[in-house]
Design a protein around this motif. Structure first.
Motif, PDB file in Angstrom:
ATOM      1  N   VAL A 329      12.375 -10.439 -25.257  1.00 19.04           N
ATOM      2  CA  VAL A 329      11.033  -9.947 -24.940  1.00 19.04           C
ATOM      3  C   VAL A 329      10.013 -10.591 -25.879  1.00 19.04           C
ATOM      4  N   ARG A 330      10.403 -10.751 -27.138  1.00 15.54           N
ATOM      5  CA  ARG A 330       9.503 -11.365 -28.123  1.00 15.54           C
ATOM      6  C   ARG A 330       9.115 -12.785 -27.705  1.00 15.54           C
ATOM      7  N   GLY A 336       3.607 -15.813 -23.200  1.00 11.79           N
ATOM      8  CA  GLY A 336       2.480 -15.193 -22.512  1.00 11.79           C
ATOM      9  C   GLY A 336       1.200 -15.168 -23.317  1.00 11.79           C
ATOM     10  N   GLY A 337       1.220 -15.787 -24.497  1.00  9.66           N
ATOM     11  CA  GLY A 337       0.001 -15.927 -25.285  1.00  9.66           C
ATOM     12  C   GLY A 337      -0.144 -14.999 -26.467  1.00  9.66           C
ATOM     13  N   GLN A 338       0.844 -14.145 -26.740  1.00  9.89           N
ATOM     14  CA  GLN A 338       0.725 -13.232 -27.870  1.00  9.89           C
ATOM     15  C   GLN A 338       1.053 -13.960 -29.177  1.00  9.89           C
ATOM     16  N   ASN A 345       4.290  -5.573 -31.368  1.00  6.43           N
ATOM     17  CA  ASN A 345       3.428  -4.634 -30.656  1.00  6.43           C
ATOM     18  C   ASN A 345       3.613  -4.802 -29.138  1.00  6.43           C
ATOM     19  N   GLU A 346       3.668  -3.681 -28.429  1.00 11.53           N
ATOM     20  CA  GLU A 346       3.813  -3.746 -26.976  1.00 11.53           C
ATOM     21  C   GLU A 346       2.619  -4.460 -26.355  1.00 11.53           C
ATOM     22  N   ALA A 381      12.027  -3.586 -31.581  1.00 13.01           N
ATOM     23  CA  ALA A 381      10.633  -3.321 -31.194  1.00 13.01           C
ATOM     24  C   ALA A 381      10.407  -3.409 -29.686  1.00 13.01           C
ATOM     25  N   ASP A 382      11.397  -3.870 -28.929  1.00 11.24           N
ATOM     26  CA  ASP A 382      11.238  -3.977 -27.476  1.00 11.24           C
ATOM     27  C   ASP A 382      11.059  -2.588 -26.862  1.00 11.24           C
TER      28      ASP A 382
END
Length: 553
Positions: A329-330, A336-338, A345-346, A381-382
């Motif tokens: 997910v990370r 996705g641009g994070q 952080n979600e 953290a997912d």
């Protein structure tokens, strides 16, 4: 929390003879290298042994957030073994370049590791040292021939064989040699690649036996003469000596996982500048000895996965029965641009954008007619909401996404993943290559770009166009293609994350590797000799008076 090397050092390691017996190897088929590792020398009567199921593990395009492909590979194999399946792993050997540079160790992580971890990451059984010596012996023979009257009429301006070193050293990318007067050789421009980019490495991993290796070494093109005809290792008269240097390195290495699953580790070409898979002999041995052979291809499905299908499968004589695409997910959020600092952080919007990279890599592997399973390597953290988006994106393409927690739980954390893999390998795979062997280079390049990367086309430089015209005269223009491309993007621009569209891949030049049997297409600014980061891992590695090593992750 314990580090990877602390976990590895505390593990109970079985004698290698016990692992060999578990794998079904006879006493005479192994050559022990100390207590916990050995070379494998299979009896000739195994040549026609039936092959087990082949599981290929690849991933989305890697990010600094990490994907854990090797960790999932080991955890999956241990899970299959826990389920009563006779299982073996076939992995690449780590290069000292990334071990001492940016990446650190490459033997899995946590409770999904192969051991002895420190030995495998460092000198192991000496395979890479032998390769480095053989490669540089050929370099020495080449320059000696020029110095000794140049009987082969080698054009010093058209030497394409560089020297190699298995350490990241950017200062050696471009060098001038032969300085110091008449007795020090003939001055010319030269340079160094990293050992894993050497054609010797490609040859080692694609050879079926020692004599096949020798034939391949003879074909290595090192330069062109003044008539622009190729000069080979055979012309230099040293192919036999080079084969002697590689006589032990060609034998696969046997080790074990923390759970005592037999593992074969052999060869280590990078996937961004070479073909990115362990040796044909290693994978073939695992297939002959086990019901399930779990192997991996370097970096993402666009690089290692594609090259496995076109470069290795024809030599192996078997296609994967299932492909596992690893993601986190990370990493998806980063695509996705994070920002890296915010990955804990979600961010559902970033996940929705980033899963396009996962989907392109799924489609790339499905293109070959092989079932695909997605392994989502879980981090604490997912969130469930983020995970749901990833699973839905995979299922949209008919690929089941399974959450795996192998770093902390080992094989137990991949139980459901193993069940899905067993289910998929039972389905009939209808392998279909992307291109035909008789297709010319431009057709092959465009098919890779359009169907694997999701791009528009290939643009060749003037130099690359002229090279292809020249290669056609020698009959080289229809060889398989190895794309030397950034691993971070589906395009040739490392900054274009996610799943970019309508892009072109720019090929600046080709490097013929006749011994390996392919053409390398150099794209963008990909480097065949990496450099060290500002804070290399080497600055964190240490050893105490009792021999305990720290810093290898």
């Amino acid at each position: 929390m314990k580090s990877d090397i602390e976990i590895a050092e505390e593990a109970e390691v079985w004698p290698i003879q016990q692992i060999a017996e578990k794998a079904g190897l006879k006493t005479e088929e192994i050559e022990p290298y100390g207590f916990d590792k050995a070379k494998i020398n299979l009896n000739k009567d195994r040549k026609d042994a039936p092959l087990g199921k082949l599981v290929l593990v690849t991933s989305i395009n890697p990010t600094p957030a990490g994907e854990g492909k090797s960790t999932v590979t080991v955890g999956l194999a241990d899970a299959l073994a826990n389920a009563g399946k006779k299982t073996m792993i076939a992995l690449r050997e780590p290069s000292l370049g990334p071990v001492m540079g940016l990446k650190g160790g490459a033997t899995g992580g946590g409770y999904s590791q192969v051991v002895p971890m420190a030995d495998i990451n460092l000198h192991f059984t000496g395979d890479f040292h032998a390769l480095t010596a053989a490669h540089n012996m050929l370099s020495a023979a080449l320059d000696n021939s020029i110095y000794q009257g140049n009987p082969l009429h080698i054009d010093q301006r058209r030497v394409i064989w560089k020297r190699v070193l298995d350490i990241n050293d950017r200062a050696l990318r471009h060098t001038t040699i032969g300085l110091g007067g008449p007795t020090s050789g003939v001055p010319r421009e030269d340079g160094f690649d990293i050992t894993v980019a050497s054609e010797m490495m490609a040859i080692l991993t694609l050879s079926t036996d020692l004599m096949d290796l020798k034939k391949r070494v003879e074909k290595i093109v090192v330069a062109y003469n003044f008539d622009k005809e190729p000069v080979t290792a055979k012309n230099l008269g040293v192919a036999g000596a080079l084969t002697v240097l590689l006589k032990d390195a060609i034998k696969p290495n046997l080790v074990q996982t923390l759970a005592h699953t037999p593992a074969i580790i052999h060869g280590g070409p990078f996937a961004n500048i070479a073909q990115g898979t362990n040796s044909v002999q290693a994978t073939k041995a695992a297939l002959q000895l086990a019901d399930y052979a779990v192997t991996e291809a370097g970096f993402g499905a666009d690089l290692g996965g594609e090259k496995f299908m076109h470069i290795k499968v024809p030599k192996l004589g078997k296609a994967p029965d299932t492909v596992v695409v690893v993601a986190t997910v990370r990493a998806i959020k980063h695509h996705g641009g994070q920002a890296l600092a915010d990955l804990n952080n979600e961010n559902l919007d970033a996940v929705k954008k980033g899963v396009q990279n996962l989907q392109q890599n799924i489609k790339a592997m499905q293109r070959y007619g092989v079932p695909v399973v997605v392994a989502v390597n879980r981090f604490t953290a997912d969130t469930d909401a983020e995970m749901a988006i990833v699973q839905a994106a995979a299922e949209e393409l008919g690929a089941k996404a399974i959450v795996a927690d192998v770093w902390a739980k080992g094989g137990e954390g991949a139980k459901e993943l193993a069940e899905a893999v067993v289910e998929k390998t039972a389905e009939p795979a209808k392998f279909s290559p992307l291109y035909a062997s008789e297709d010319d280079a431009k057709v092959k390049l465009n098919k890779i770009v359009q169907e694997i990367y999701g791009g528009k086309d290939v643009v060749l430089s003037d130099k690359a166009e002229k090279q292809l015209a020249s290669f056609a005269k020698h009959g080289w223009d229809k060889l398989p293609i190895v794309m030397a491309k950034t691993q971070y993007s589906l395009s040739d621009d490392a900054k274009k994350l996610g799943a970019p569209k309508d892009f072109s891949i720019h090929v600046r030049e080709f490097v013929p590797k006749l011994g390996a049997g392919f053409l390398v297409a150099l794209t963008g600014n990909v480097l065949t000799m990496p450099g060290l980061p500002k804070h290399p891992v080497a600055m964190d590695i240490d050893i105490d008076e009792e021999g305990h090593i720290t810093g290898l992750f």
